[in-house]
Design a protein around this motif. Structure first.
Motif, PDB file in Angstrom:
ATOM      1  N   ILE A 273      48.777  48.961  35.265  1.00 63.68           N
ATOM      2  CA  ILE A 273      47.936  49.667  36.240  1.00 63.68           C
ATOM      3  C   ILE A 273      46.881  50.492  35.515  1.00 63.68           C
ATOM      4  O   ILE A 273      47.080  50.884  34.366  1.00 63.68           O
ATOM      5  CB  ILE A 273      48.784  50.596  37.139  1.00 63.68           C
ATOM      6  CG1 ILE A 273      49.460  51.701  36.311  1.00 63.68           C
ATOM      7  CG2 ILE A 273      49.840  49.786  37.876  1.00 63.68           C
ATOM      8  CD1 ILE A 273      50.227  52.695  37.157  1.00 63.68           C
ATOM      9  N   PRO A 274      45.747  50.756  36.182  1.00 58.93           N
ATOM     10  CA  PRO A 274      44.694  51.525  35.514  1.00 58.93           C
ATOM     11  C   PRO A 274      45.189  52.910  35.088  1.00 58.93           C
ATOM     12  O   PRO A 274      46.002  53.529  35.771  1.00 58.93           O
ATOM     13  CB  PRO A 274      43.607  51.659  36.589  1.00 58.93           C
ATOM     14  CG  PRO A 274      43.820  50.488  37.486  1.00 58.93           C
ATOM     15  CD  PRO A 274      45.320  50.303  37.517  1.00 58.93           C
TER      16      PRO A 274
ATOM     17  N   LEU B 262      40.016  56.947  35.661  1.00 58.26           N
ATOM     18  CA  LEU B 262      39.562  57.322  36.999  1.00 58.26           C
ATOM     19  C   LEU B 262      38.572  56.287  37.523  1.00 58.26           C
ATOM     20  O   LEU B 262      37.797  55.710  36.752  1.00 58.26           O
ATOM     21  CB  LEU B 262      38.882  58.699  36.953  1.00 58.26           C
ATOM     22  CG  LEU B 262      39.799  59.875  36.604  1.00 58.26           C
ATOM     23  CD1 LEU B 262      38.973  61.157  36.459  1.00 58.26           C
ATOM     24  CD2 LEU B 262      40.889  60.058  37.663  1.00 58.26           C
ATOM     25  N   ALA B 263      38.589  56.077  38.831  1.00 56.24           N
ATOM     26  CA  ALA B 263      37.569  55.223  39.446  1.00 56.24           C
ATOM     27  C   ALA B 263      36.203  55.873  39.231  1.00 56.24           C
ATOM     28  O   ALA B 263      36.072  57.091  39.353  1.00 56.24           O
ATOM     29  CB  ALA B 263      37.854  55.059  40.935  1.00 56.24           C
TER      30      ALA B 263
ATOM     31  N   VAL C  13      40.533  39.864  48.551  1.00 53.77           N
ATOM     32  CA  VAL C  13      41.313  41.107  48.482  1.00 53.77           C
ATOM     33  C   VAL C  13      41.951  41.187  47.084  1.00 53.77           C
ATOM     34  O   VAL C  13      43.157  41.045  46.915  1.00 53.77           O
ATOM     35  CB  VAL C  13      42.366  41.142  49.606  1.00 53.77           C
ATOM     36  CG1 VAL C  13      43.113  42.473  49.608  1.00 53.77           C
ATOM     37  CG2 VAL C  13      41.710  40.926  50.969  1.00 53.77           C
TER      38      VAL C  13
ATOM     39  N   SER D 149      39.727  45.752  40.116  1.00 52.04           N
ATOM     40  CA  SER D 149      40.904  46.595  39.849  1.00 52.04           C
ATOM     41  C   SER D 149      40.936  47.129  38.428  1.00 52.04           C
ATOM     42  O   SER D 149      41.187  48.314  38.213  1.00 52.04           O
ATOM     43  CB  SER D 149      42.187  45.804  40.122  1.00 52.04           C
ATOM     44  OG  SER D 149      42.245  45.425  41.479  1.00 52.04           O
ATOM     45  N   LYS D 150      40.716  46.265  37.446  1.00 53.40           N
ATOM     46  CA  LYS D 150      40.870  46.679  36.058  1.00 53.40           C
ATOM     47  C   LYS D 150      39.542  47.051  35.416  1.00 53.40           C
ATOM     48  O   LYS D 150      39.440  48.085  34.772  1.00 53.40           O
ATOM     49  CB  LYS D 150      41.571  45.573  35.254  1.00 53.40           C
ATOM     50  CG  LYS D 150      42.950  45.194  35.796  1.00 53.40           C
ATOM     51  CD  LYS D 150      43.983  46.287  35.662  1.00 53.40           C
ATOM     52  CE  LYS D 150      45.227  46.096  36.513  1.00 53.40           C
ATOM     53  NZ  LYS D 150      45.844  44.791  36.530  1.00 53.40           N
TER      54      LYS D 150
ATOM     55  N   SER E 248      38.543  50.098  37.339  1.00 54.71           N
ATOM     56  CA  SER E 248      39.617  51.022  37.745  1.00 54.71           C
ATOM     57  C   SER E 248      39.538  51.291  39.250  1.00 54.71           C
ATOM     58  O   SER E 248      39.444  52.431  39.701  1.00 54.71           O
ATOM     59  CB  SER E 248      39.517  52.345  36.965  1.00 54.71           C
ATOM     60  OG  SER E 248      39.541  52.091  35.580  1.00 54.71           O
ATOM     61  N   TYR E 249      39.606  50.216  40.031  1.00 57.66           N
ATOM     62  CA  TYR E 249      39.413  50.344  41.478  1.00 57.66           C
ATOM     63  C   TYR E 249      40.532  49.620  42.230  1.00 57.66           C
ATOM     64  O   TYR E 249      40.326  49.058  43.310  1.00 57.66           O
ATOM     65  CB  TYR E 249      38.029  49.774  41.846  1.00 57.66           C
ATOM     66  CG  TYR E 249      37.312  50.599  42.889  1.00 57.66           C
ATOM     67  CD1 TYR E 249      36.862  51.880  42.585  1.00 57.66           C
ATOM     68  CD2 TYR E 249      37.120  50.123  44.183  1.00 57.66           C
ATOM     69  CE1 TYR E 249      36.231  52.655  43.542  1.00 57.66           C
ATOM     70  CE2 TYR E 249      36.489  50.893  45.144  1.00 57.66           C
ATOM     71  CZ  TYR E 249      36.045  52.154  44.816  1.00 57.66           C
ATOM     72  OH  TYR E 249      35.422  52.927  45.771  1.00 57.66           O
ATOM     73  N   ALA E 250      41.732  49.651  41.658  1.00 51.93           N
ATOM     74  CA  ALA E 250      42.836  48.819  42.153  1.00 51.93           C
ATOM     75  C   ALA E 250      43.267  49.157  43.575  1.00 51.93           C
ATOM     76  O   ALA E 250      43.689  48.287  44.332  1.00 51.93           O
ATOM     77  CB  ALA E 250      44.031  48.933  41.204  1.00 51.93           C
ATOM     78  N   GLY E 251      43.192  50.445  43.953  1.00 48.14           N
ATOM     79  CA  GLY E 251      43.706  50.855  45.258  1.00 48.14           C
ATOM     80  C   GLY E 251      42.927  50.290  46.426  1.00 48.14           C
ATOM     81  O   GLY E 251      43.448  50.175  47.534  1.00 48.14           O
ATOM     82  N   GLU E 252      41.672  49.920  46.168  1.00 45.68           N
ATOM     83  CA  GLU E 252      40.816  49.524  47.288  1.00 45.68           C
ATOM     84  C   GLU E 252      40.735  48.024  47.498  1.00 45.68           C
ATOM     85  O   GLU E 252      40.096  47.550  48.428  1.00 45.68           O
ATOM     86  CB  GLU E 252      39.433  50.155  47.135  1.00 45.68           C
ATOM     87  CG  GLU E 252      39.478  51.688  47.148  1.00 45.68           C
ATOM     88  CD  GLU E 252      40.063  52.233  48.463  1.00 45.68           C
ATOM     89  OE1 GLU E 252      39.963  51.542  49.481  1.00 45.68           O
ATOM     90  OE2 GLU E 252      40.632  53.337  48.436  1.00 45.68           O
ATOM     91  N   ARG E 253      41.407  47.270  46.650  1.00 48.95           N
ATOM     92  CA  ARG E 253      41.647  45.844  46.867  1.00 48.95           C
ATOM     93  C   ARG E 253      40.398  45.015  47.102  1.00 48.95           C
ATOM     94  O   ARG E 253      40.127  44.573  48.221  1.00 48.95           O
ATOM     95  CB  ARG E 253      42.633  45.634  48.031  1.00 48.95           C
ATOM     96  CG  ARG E 253      43.881  46.479  48.004  1.00 48.95           C
ATOM     97  CD  ARG E 253      44.667  46.403  46.704  1.00 48.95           C
ATOM     98  NE  ARG E 253      44.896  45.040  46.287  1.00 48.95           N
ATOM     99  CZ  ARG E 253      44.621  44.583  45.052  1.00 48.95           C
ATOM    100  NH1 ARG E 253      44.123  45.367  44.115  1.00 48.95           N
ATOM    101  NH2 ARG E 253      44.841  43.344  44.750  1.00 48.95           N
TER     102      ARG E 253
END
Lengths: 434, 434
Positions: free
Chosen positions: B48-49, B52-53, B107, B255-256, B259-264
């Protein structure tokens, strides 16, 4: 008055045949005609929101976006906020207690249904089919086909109450490979609502056959005849299979009740009798033997990882505001009912009938969809073709299944009240074609 | 010094057996020990990242949320903004021209891969298997299993260049039911990068067998040995199969790299030779005979309707800022390289070896993942068990496939430089167990 001759010219030039026209070509052809004639079609084909997304959702959504949280995968089981809010919403509006653990955020109800169909068809060795009540949302059948799940259909036309439940019972007795019954209520496209009495009897039949109920609540509470459904202080509760069995999957979505379709979020509620069910065939397929774990591992994680985090937070806020009475879903959706009432009146004036006109509660309510037919047409696609020549679109009922391919599905969302005079005129042009 | 005896006590009380411990139980048990001993595990298990986004993403995301747009389904084919930005990004960093039509927002890359596997296995009558380069991302195999798609594996250990391509050629000759070859580059978990020369030869072999390349670019450009890959003004371009064949599917994700993994959100790029391919078996399964249409109809619409709209807009902005040089992906990701370099040094100091240590370009780069083993352990899960007793986590390589179940996958993202002294001490505690 709309110029049907000029429209015919553009249609002829386009090379697209109106007979049996696809939904996609309806959109393309309408666009060509709009450009050529500088008119706007009255679009009744697309099942999309016609309202604005509520401020409360947008604000909560923005507040949920930040450098730390957006970077991280949220729990594949969903954010605690949406799990809690879904549980509270169901308790408030259905009087049903459900553990937040059993609320699984999804990328819209579409995603919840896709996963549910795949899982149910893997739950019991040798039971790999579902049954749908028809007419029904056509994409569900595509979802089944893609997952190699067979589909049996029961037509609901002029069949409700005991007659419907008895037919379902008989069909389930004949075919024991059916593992779930799927329907939407209010129904897309017929707008029939399954009544308390039907659901109570249906639940008994389903339990006897060990068949899971998959209830699509994408249009939850949209019944104009019972506005109390959407008032947390009103004791009148929406009818749902969730009250009568614990072997259910109930699909909810922010897309229609909160006009939040672009952000792709919903949740799936899984009944207590199902969530802890363990199955070796489930383990074989999804590496997890408990239903809830397989749903999360095989349906969330392995397909999309999770639903988008910030959209989950927006949906959670909207659900909570609704449960507390701060946001009124009923007020939000009222424009659809007003349009439906007036559109039905105008359709009838021009010789149309409401096709699926009654459910157990009487004439169907006024809301997002209804169905029509016309005595001059035995094929909905031919009826659509002539309406199309008058600047009107709709969807032939044939694609929804059921025994009435002569009908059309009408969506009210893009026909606000100020368009009713023009709508009336276009149906007059349609009359002139007869 | 970490107290391995006390950790052992908590483990014994937990009833969880360290031998063959599942990833999930690693997390649960680490949590119990952290609570009991007031220590923090050094987590090297989760991919996981650790950053920070970027502000630019959050700002564009918020700006994209509004009452009108959030209410509406966006095009199932994706927003024009992300389609254009993806095309520009590929042109900038890969020197490859691709029509925005061929960029399909998904997604996350997870979703893109799920859909790709299902479609490829339905493309040709009787060719319903894929081949993976192992070790590889374990979830891809679950995605295949869920969709009833068979998987053949080729181990890449100490095999690169001609030897690897020749083995793939031989295996594809032996089994003509394989319709696609799937790999990630840089590879999760081995961090090997497939070289230009390998890719050029591989493309020829794949074309000869009419096998589609599915290249997972979730870690696009993360090669510390070639920082120019991520500089739009540097002529050095990242290696990709896209340059050598047009029968490809390339998966990208926010995502990687952002660093934006939460927003799919991610996108799938589909090669020119594939996108217009028409197939009757595709039509039978997805109601569409053209590959691109089947991807959108069968993979986007029928599973999730679309990727979330506002996240698409955020991703589009981040891609555009990268293509224009305003945002430096290389600067953003640098902490991972720094950590990897130091962690490898410390691992070696304590008797570990880097397991997948070289690719065609020499020693593997420093980035998000690497692999280790230890001469005292022939089973990665036993190695993990002893590291776990010292406050360290990782993932046994066994679950990734390939011939080295003695190894571990190490993720660097949650081990910033200020933890290196503590990391060193914990490996000293590990030494004391030997």
């Amino acid at each position: 008055m709309i110029d049907t001759k000029k429209i015919d010219e553009v249609i002829n030039q386009s090379g697209i045949n109106l007979e049996g026209i696809s939904i996609r070509n309806v959109g393309i052809l309408a666009g060509k005609i709009e450009d050529a004639l500088s008119i706007k079609y009255i679009r009744m084909d697309m099942g999309i929101p016609g309202l604005l997304a509520p401020d409360a959702g947008i604000e909560a959504h923005k507040a949920a976006l930040n450098n730390a949280d957006s970077a991280q995968y949220c729990s594949f089981a969903g954010t605690p906020e949406l799990k809690e809010a879904g549980s509270r919403f169901i308790r408030t509006f259905l009087g049903k207690s459900i553990d937040p653990e059993s609320i699984i955020p999804t990328v819209g109800a579409m995603h919840g249904c896709f996963v549910s169909i795949g899982l149910i068809a893997s739950l019991y060795q040798g039971r790999d089919k579902i049954m749908t009540l028809d007419p029904g949302f056509a994409v569900n059948k595509l979802q089944a086909k893609i997952q190699r799940v067979g589909v049996e259909c029961v037509d609901t036309y002029e069949k409700s109450g005991d007659a419907l439940v008895e037919e379902i019972d008989r069909r389930l007795s004949e075919d024991t490979s059916i593992a779930a019954l799927l329907w939407s209520s209010p129904c897309n496209p017929s707008w029939e609502v399954r009544s308390e009495s039907e659901l109570e009897k249906l639940a008994k039949v389903l339990e006897r056959h060990n068949v899971t109920a998959i209830e699509d609540n994408a249009y939850f509470g949209f019944d104009s005849r019972r506005p109390g459904f959407l008032d947390p202080d009103d004791p009148d509760l929406a009818p749902s299979i969730m009250k009568y069995t614990d072997n259910y999957i109930a699909l909810f979505s922010a897309s229609k009740i909160f006009s939040y379709a672009g952000e792709r979020v919903g949740f799936t509620a899984i009944g207590d009798a199902l969530k802890d069910h363990r199955s070796q065939s489930l383990r074989k397929m999804f590496n997890q033997e408990r239903f809830l774990d397989a749903f999360i591992q095989g349906g969330l994680y392995s397909i999309v990882a999770s639903a988008p985090r910030s959209a989950q937070m927006a949906f959670a806020s909207l659900l909570d505001f609704s449960s507390s009475g701060t946001f009124s879903i009923g007020d939000h959706l009222r424009p659809y009912s007003e349009s439906a009432r007036e559109m039905k009146r105008i359709f009838r004036k021009h010789g149309f009938d409401i096709l699926y006109k009654e459910d157990s509660y009487g004439p169907v309510g006024d809301g997002f969809y209804f169905t029509v037919n016309h005595s001059g047409y035995s094929d909905g696609s031919l009826l659509l073709a002539d309406m199309f020549r008058c600047g009107l679109t709709a969807v032939p009922l044939g694609i929804f299944g059921g025994g009435h391919p002569d009908g059309l599905r009408i969506c009210t969302s893009l026909v606000p009240m100020h368009l009713m005079d023009e709508f009336d005129k276009r149906l007059s042009a349609f009359d002139a074609l007869q």
